[in-house]
Structures are given as structure tokens and as C-alpha cells.
Design a protein around this motif. Structure first.
Motif, PDB file in Angstrom:
ATOM      1  N   ALA A 293      -4.628 -13.372  61.665  1.00 50.26           N
ATOM      2  CA  ALA A 293      -4.932 -11.940  61.657  1.00 50.26           C
ATOM      3  C   ALA A 293      -6.421 -11.741  61.874  1.00 50.26           C
ATOM      4  O   ALA A 293      -7.232 -12.607  61.556  1.00 50.26           O
ATOM      5  CB  ALA A 293      -4.503 -11.303  60.338  1.00 50.26           C
ATOM      6  N   SER A 294      -6.751 -10.598  62.418  1.00 49.16           N
ATOM      7  CA  SER A 294      -8.141 -10.226  62.623  1.00 49.16           C
ATOM      8  C   SER A 294      -8.275  -8.740  62.350  1.00 49.16           C
ATOM      9  O   SER A 294      -7.397  -7.955  62.726  1.00 49.16           O
ATOM     10  CB  SER A 294      -8.555 -10.550  64.061  1.00 49.16           C
ATOM     11  N   SER A 295      -9.327  -8.363  61.680  1.00 47.02           N
ATOM     12  CA  SER A 295      -9.580  -6.946  61.417  1.00 47.02           C
ATOM     13  C   SER A 295     -11.077  -6.693  61.448  1.00 47.02           C
ATOM     14  O   SER A 295     -11.879  -7.610  61.331  1.00 47.02           O
ATOM     15  CB  SER A 295      -8.974  -6.513  60.074  1.00 47.02           C
ATOM     16  N   VAL A 296     -11.426  -5.445  61.630  1.00 45.66           N
ATOM     17  CA  VAL A 296     -12.819  -5.019  61.649  1.00 45.66           C
ATOM     18  C   VAL A 296     -12.986  -3.982  60.554  1.00 45.66           C
ATOM     19  O   VAL A 296     -12.161  -3.068  60.411  1.00 45.66           O
ATOM     20  CB  VAL A 296     -13.193  -4.433  63.031  1.00 45.66           C
ATOM     21  N   THR A 297     -14.035  -4.136  59.755  1.00 45.59           N
ATOM     22  CA  THR A 297     -14.280  -3.209  58.658  1.00 45.59           C
ATOM     23  C   THR A 297     -15.734  -2.751  58.643  1.00 45.59           C
ATOM     24  O   THR A 297     -16.631  -3.506  59.018  1.00 45.59           O
ATOM     25  CB  THR A 297     -13.919  -3.853  57.298  1.00 45.59           C
ATOM     26  N   ASP A 298     -15.947  -1.519  58.206  1.00 45.22           N
ATOM     27  CA  ASP A 298     -17.310  -1.039  57.989  1.00 45.22           C
ATOM     28  C   ASP A 298     -17.636  -0.981  56.499  1.00 45.22           C
ATOM     29  O   ASP A 298     -18.640  -0.439  56.091  1.00 45.22           O
ATOM     30  CB  ASP A 298     -17.518   0.336  58.644  1.00 45.22           C
ATOM     31  N   ARG A 299     -16.777  -1.590  55.688  1.00 42.71           N
ATOM     32  CA  ARG A 299     -16.976  -1.553  54.236  1.00 42.71           C
ATOM     33  C   ARG A 299     -18.049  -2.531  53.758  1.00 42.71           C
ATOM     34  O   ARG A 299     -18.600  -2.351  52.686  1.00 42.71           O
ATOM     35  CB  ARG A 299     -15.658  -1.831  53.517  1.00 42.71           C
ATOM     36  N   PHE A 300     -18.279  -3.597  54.489  1.00 44.40           N
ATOM     37  CA  PHE A 300     -19.348  -4.523  54.124  1.00 44.40           C
ATOM     38  C   PHE A 300     -19.914  -5.173  55.377  1.00 44.40           C
ATOM     39  O   PHE A 300     -19.285  -5.190  56.430  1.00 44.40           O
ATOM     40  CB  PHE A 300     -18.862  -5.602  53.141  1.00 44.40           C
ATOM     41  N   ARG A 301     -21.126  -5.704  55.207  1.00 40.81           N
ATOM     42  CA  ARG A 301     -21.762  -6.489  56.254  1.00 40.81           C
ATOM     43  C   ARG A 301     -21.870  -7.923  55.761  1.00 40.81           C
ATOM     44  O   ARG A 301     -21.864  -8.184  54.555  1.00 40.81           O
ATOM     45  CB  ARG A 301     -23.128  -5.898  56.573  1.00 40.81           C
ATOM     46  N   VAL A 302     -21.949  -8.851  56.683  1.00 38.50           N
ATOM     47  CA  VAL A 302     -21.929 -10.271  56.335  1.00 38.50           C
ATOM     48  C   VAL A 302     -22.960 -10.596  55.255  1.00 38.50           C
ATOM     49  O   VAL A 302     -22.653 -11.288  54.279  1.00 38.50           O
ATOM     50  CB  VAL A 302     -22.153 -11.151  57.587  1.00 38.50           C
ATOM     51  N   ALA A 303     -24.169 -10.089  55.394  1.00 36.45           N
ATOM     52  CA  ALA A 303     -25.237 -10.413  54.440  1.00 36.45           C
ATOM     53  C   ALA A 303     -24.888 -10.008  53.014  1.00 36.45           C
ATOM     54  O   ALA A 303     -25.330 -10.651  52.054  1.00 36.45           O
ATOM     55  CB  ALA A 303     -26.537  -9.739  54.877  1.00 36.45           C
ATOM     56  N   GLN A 304     -24.077  -8.963  52.844  1.00 36.23           N
ATOM     57  CA  GLN A 304     -23.734  -8.492  51.501  1.00 36.23           C
ATOM     58  C   GLN A 304     -22.830  -9.458  50.744  1.00 36.23           C
ATOM     59  O   GLN A 304     -22.739  -9.399  49.522  1.00 36.23           O
ATOM     60  CB  GLN A 304     -23.083  -7.118  51.581  1.00 36.23           C
ATOM     61  N   LEU A 305     -22.173 -10.354  51.456  1.00 35.78           N
ATOM     62  CA  LEU A 305     -21.293 -11.319  50.808  1.00 35.78           C
ATOM     63  C   LEU A 305     -22.074 -12.384  50.044  1.00 35.78           C
ATOM     64  O   LEU A 305     -21.510 -13.099  49.219  1.00 35.78           O
ATOM     65  CB  LEU A 305     -20.402 -12.006  51.851  1.00 35.78           C
ATOM     66  N   PHE A 306     -23.378 -12.463  50.313  1.00 40.96           N
ATOM     67  CA  PHE A 306     -24.212 -13.500  49.709  1.00 40.96           C
ATOM     68  C   PHE A 306     -25.153 -12.914  48.669  1.00 40.96           C
ATOM     69  O   PHE A 306     -26.359 -13.118  48.703  1.00 40.96           O
ATOM     70  CB  PHE A 306     -24.967 -14.258  50.806  1.00 40.96           C
ATOM     71  N   ASP A 307     -24.579 -12.181  47.705  1.00 41.98           N
ATOM     72  CA  ASP A 307     -25.371 -11.683  46.592  1.00 41.98           C
ATOM     73  C   ASP A 307     -25.596 -12.835  45.608  1.00 41.98           C
ATOM     74  O   ASP A 307     -25.310 -13.993  45.919  1.00 41.98           O
ATOM     75  CB  ASP A 307     -24.697 -10.472  45.941  1.00 41.98           C
ATOM     76  N   ALA A 308     -26.069 -12.551  44.419  1.00 41.74           N
ATOM     77  CA  ALA A 308     -26.467 -13.594  43.476  1.00 41.74           C
ATOM     78  C   ALA A 308     -25.354 -14.584  43.145  1.00 41.74           C
ATOM     79  O   ALA A 308     -25.611 -15.773  42.959  1.00 41.74           O
ATOM     80  CB  ALA A 308     -26.984 -12.955  42.191  1.00 41.74           C
ATOM     81  N   ASP A 309     -24.104 -14.120  43.054  1.00 42.41           N
ATOM     82  CA  ASP A 309     -23.010 -15.032  42.703  1.00 42.41           C
ATOM     83  C   ASP A 309     -22.049 -15.298  43.855  1.00 42.41           C
ATOM     84  O   ASP A 309     -20.980 -15.871  43.666  1.00 42.41           O
ATOM     85  CB  ASP A 309     -22.257 -14.554  41.459  1.00 42.41           C
ATOM     86  N   GLY A 310     -22.426 -14.897  45.068  1.00 43.03           N
ATOM     87  CA  GLY A 310     -21.621 -15.185  46.245  1.00 43.03           C
ATOM     88  C   GLY A 310     -20.319 -14.415  46.273  1.00 43.03           C
ATOM     89  O   GLY A 310     -20.140 -13.433  45.552  1.00 43.03           O
ATOM     90  N   SER A 311     -19.374 -14.875  47.102  1.00 39.46           N
ATOM     91  CA  SER A 311     -18.070 -14.239  47.213  1.00 39.46           C
ATOM     92  C   SER A 311     -17.061 -15.248  47.728  1.00 39.46           C
ATOM     93  O   SER A 311     -17.421 -16.337  48.185  1.00 39.46           O
ATOM     94  CB  SER A 311     -18.137 -13.011  48.123  1.00 39.46           C
ATOM     95  N   SER A 312     -15.797 -14.887  47.642  1.00 40.70           N
ATOM     96  CA  SER A 312     -14.724 -15.770  48.093  1.00 40.70           C
ATOM     97  C   SER A 312     -13.632 -14.945  48.748  1.00 40.70           C
ATOM     98  O   SER A 312     -13.583 -13.721  48.601  1.00 40.70           O
ATOM     99  CB  SER A 312     -14.155 -16.563  46.907  1.00 40.70           C
ATOM    100  N   ILE A 313     -12.752 -15.610  49.468  1.00 41.35           N
ATOM    101  CA  ILE A 313     -11.588 -14.963  50.066  1.00 41.35           C
ATOM    102  C   ILE A 313     -10.369 -15.426  49.279  1.00 41.35           C
ATOM    103  O   ILE A 313     -10.273 -16.600  48.904  1.00 41.35           O
ATOM    104  CB  ILE A 313     -11.458 -15.287  51.570  1.00 41.35           C
ATOM    105  N   MET A 314      -9.451 -14.497  49.010  1.00 38.92           N
ATOM    106  CA  MET A 314      -8.286 -14.811  48.183  1.00 38.92           C
ATOM    107  C   MET A 314      -7.005 -14.393  48.881  1.00 38.92           C
ATOM    108  O   MET A 314      -6.927 -13.303  49.470  1.00 38.92           O
ATOM    109  CB  MET A 314      -8.387 -14.071  46.844  1.00 38.92           C
ATOM    110  N   ILE A 315      -5.994 -15.267  48.798  1.00 37.60           N
ATOM    111  CA  ILE A 315      -4.652 -14.939  49.273  1.00 37.60           C
ATOM    112  C   ILE A 315      -3.753 -14.900  48.046  1.00 37.60           C
ATOM    113  O   ILE A 315      -3.747 -15.816  47.223  1.00 37.60           O
ATOM    114  CB  ILE A 315      -4.149 -15.983  50.290  1.00 37.60           C
TER     115      ILE A 315
END
Length: 198
Positions: free
Chosen positions: A131-153
Motif C-alpha cells: 500500500a502507498s498513501s500520501v498524508t499532510d498530517r506529518f513531515r518526515v523530520a517530525q518522526l524523529f523527535d526526542a523518543d523517535g517513532s515506530s510503525i505498527m500493524i
């Protein structure tokens, strides 16, 4: 020598959806370098990969490929912490990957308006999905805040808190209950990947 113009096209694949949220237009931060994740199940086996990249005009493109997962629709979200520990168990629900925290969100939104809420992932009878989608809810740089982020299924489909008023929650009130508002009744966390810079 004349320069060639370059045109970038974004074509949704599979069950891809373009997600648009007015509140996302106010998000701060730039686009950022591509990011990705190796997605693993509770047993530590690799079941997929994620790619996140700048799609231009303040948007991000998310592409996922999975294999060896149960057929059907699965909740698919960016989570708030970059830690995928399958032995970290939610004391209330008993689901693994509790270490990843709740849904990634900038601005205190409720589900289905969390910054990290993505369209459900459809897996075919052969256990594969793309699957592929485009979102304006976040930008790549925002995923790397102090505690990072992950993808979940998740094990089940996300209903995006879309519960008609004819249903009642545990308190007898009309509409979605607290669990539906939190994660759309998407059930156990079955696979997780820490998002890293490529």
C-alpha cells in the motif's frame, strides 16, 4: 545547454488513500530525508518494510510491503515511540509492543485524527500486501523527535472511531467507547518497526 524539467508524480498503489486534514496544514517542520523501517512480528521475524519520504508541498509518502501476515484488513499507524520490544506487554490489554506507546500525534487530536493514523492495510489470502498513501498530517523530520517513532500493524481493522449512534458504549451512552476512540478497535499489535533515517 537547456535544463530538463523534472516532474514528480505520486501514484497511490493498492489500497492507498490520499489523506487530507486541515489541522495538518499548521504542522511545523520541514520535509526531511527519506526514512524507513524493518517490520518484525512478535517472534522477531521480518514481515515487511516501510519507506517514508518527502512528497513535496508539505506532504509525506508512506509505502509499505508485507508478507506472512494474516489475510484481511489491519490497523496501520505511526506510534509515538521508536521502541519495538515484543516482551513489553500492555498491562490492560495484554498486547505486545507496549513500548511503542500510543499513536503518534502532534497537537492532541483524538482518533481518527491522530497525526499517525493511516489507512488500513489490506493483506491478501497469500499473506502479502502493498500500500502507498500520501498524508499532510506529518513531515518526515517530525518522526524523529526526542523518543523517535515506530510503525505498527494491528490484528484487526481500524474502524476510525466510526460508530453510529445506534450503538452504545459500556456506560450506555450513544457512540464509540474509550477503546474505539483510542485505536479504532484495531486489536492486538502484531508487528512493529522502528523508523530510522535512510
Amino acid at each position: 545547454m537547456p535544463r530538463k524539467a523534472r516532474l514528480n508524480l505520486v501514484v497511490p498503489l493498492g489500497v492507498g488513500v490520499v489523506m487530507v486534514g486541515a489541522s495538518a496544514l499548521a504542522l511545523a517542520g520541514g520535509g526531511g530525508a527519506p526514512a524507513g523501517a524493518e517490520i518484525r512480528n512478535v517472534a522477531g521475524q521480518t514481515v515487511g518494510s516501510l519507506q517514508v519520504e518527502d512528497a513535496g508541498t508539505g506532504k509525506s509518502k508512506i509505502t509499505v510491503n508485507v508478507t506472512n501476515l494474516p489475510a484481511g484488513y489491519h490497523g496501520f499507524h505511526v506510534h509515538a515511540k521508536g521502541v519495538c520490544d515484543p516482551t513489553s506487554i500492555d498491562p490492560v490489554s495484554g498486547t505486545p509492543f507496549f513500548s511503542a506507546g500510543g499513536h503518534f500525534d502532534v497537537g492532541g487530536h483524538s482518533h481518527d485524527h491522530h497525526t499517525g493514523d493511516l489507512p488500513n492495510l489490506l493483506v491478501g489470502a497469500d499473506g502479502t500486501g502493498t500500500a502507498s498513501s500520501v498524508t499532510d498530517r506529518f513531515r518526515v523530520a517530525q518522526l524523529f523527535d526526542a523518543d523517535g517513532s515506530s510503525i505498527m500493524i494491528h490484528a484487526l481493522a481500524d474502524n476510525f472511531a466510526n460508530i453510529p449512534d445506534r450503538y452504545r458504549n459500556a456506560a450506555g451512552e450513544k457512540g464509540p467507547d474509550a477503546e474505539t476512540k483510542k485505536a479504532g478497535d484495531s486489536g492486538a499489535r502484531i508487528a512493529c518497526g522502528v523508523i530510522t533515517k535512510n
